[in-house]
Design an enzyme around this catalytic site. Sequence first.
Site: not given
Length: 561
Positions: A373-375
């Site tokens: 997530d959240e890259v």
Amino acid sequence: MPIRTAGLSARTRRVLVLAVVLLLAAVGFGVQRAIGGEDADQGGPGGTGAVPAGPRTADRIVPVPHSVTAGSGPGYRLTERTVVRTVAGTEAVERQAGEVRRVAEQLAEALRRPTGLPLPLADEASAAAGAEGISLLLDPALPEETGTEGYRLTADATGVRITARTPEGLFRGTQTLRQLLPPQIESPRAVTGGPDWTVAPVTVEDRPRYGYRGAMLDVTRHFFTPAEVKGFIDRLALYKLNHLHLHLSDDQGWRIEVPSRPALTTVGAVSEVDGTPGGFYTAADYQEIVRYAQQRYLTVVPEIDLPGHSNAILASYPELDCTRSARPWPYTGIEVGFSTLCPTGDAVFSFTQDVITELARITPGPYLHIGGDEVKNISPAEYAAFVKRVNDQVLAAGKTPVGWNQTAPGGVGVLQFWDGRSGRDAELIEAAERGAKVIMSPSGRTYLDMKYERGYPLGLVWAGTIDVWTAYSWDPDTLLPLPGGSVLGVEAPLWTETLDTPEELDLMLLPRLPALAELGWSSKESHSWDRFKSRLAEEGARWEAAGYRYEKRQEVPWPAP
């Protein structure tokens, strides 16, 4: 008297505020009233109620069973003569006799502490001597739809009988038996002048809606000891959850020993949010957590978040920081999305291989969670290629990869839905149409670190606020337009940016965890907020007997003190 907090750390100020809230709750105001929240009752009327007199009936069980038929007569009372008996069966059943006996011993020990009764274990032969009590029986002849977790419980004046196709089903039945006894059965010590330990006459036929029902504990933002994780497991087992997802790495810390990568623990494990000491699990620690979970029929799902949320990795192995995204170490804030491993190169995939190989070695369960997530610091093509490479490493290690819903383009076959923003749910839906399975964890419904309302002293609000009604009143099968059969189950994540004690975990878990447990276990047709909140209200007495903290929400009609 005003409390002066100037100059104190954020953690100390939070602890002082929480202490005042809990003091007010202890003298009868309840946490919700103490903090003066006005918007808690979004889901329906609250108020107080009375606990019905007499033995607890099966229509008060959480999660609600598949089928309940009330019996007649006096029910069964635990006495000095009660034994916990395991009953012999076929040769195939006999091969599981040791596991059945362990389930029986766990039940007997749980009942001995509060009742003070001896409750010896016995076998079938004791029936000839006239012994009465609680019988556990494996019965392969039960209907096939009973499955591995279903059970049948019957109680009458002669005793209690729990039958199931597997030891796991027997264990689930023992949790229902605990709920049929007075709330003081959860006390960790003998109850002086104890209640009438009577089980009402009943037949319960039960089985789960979904095969995956879990909760996640973030041990990176704040570290929790093996003993504290075991306590978390105890709470999950009460409500028939069967998966514990451990978030073992993030920007603030690395929490699992990998012998071939010692800097992960000598460097990456030494801190946490607020700058307090972190910690890590040795392989022996982790395996003890796994063993404890297995004995309560929970599968541990370890997560290493890749390639983002990786600041602790980059501090330990700076050569993996080709994106120059690392923050100065130790990192003790809670901002997300800044750190990223190198998306390509032999060094990074040698690292992921080392970590995956070790986690697969010490994890008997089928799943290994790779995060995802959240890259933000690499291109979509680089991200998808990275996820596919790590996905293949997990498969080669003999495990099933799980990823947050952003990993859908990388071909991960079990996707955990949390974030539907910016079309990310579209990628997940497309993956489900290709056969991917989905664990439902929508952040606005299941994230137990979200505040109950904005004035609450713990938690965050980026996904909104979640009262008990919000946690309960949704359908995992229809929240997204997924193909039939795509939903593997439900999981409730508990992130710990603002939580660093077991008592704080309890306040965020209870009473919302049982709401999500019922979504995962009970049939869709059984869901009713009005009936659920009345059953939930009686759980408070169980938590008090067990010594658990809980948030006394206005939308739940707690019995008058």
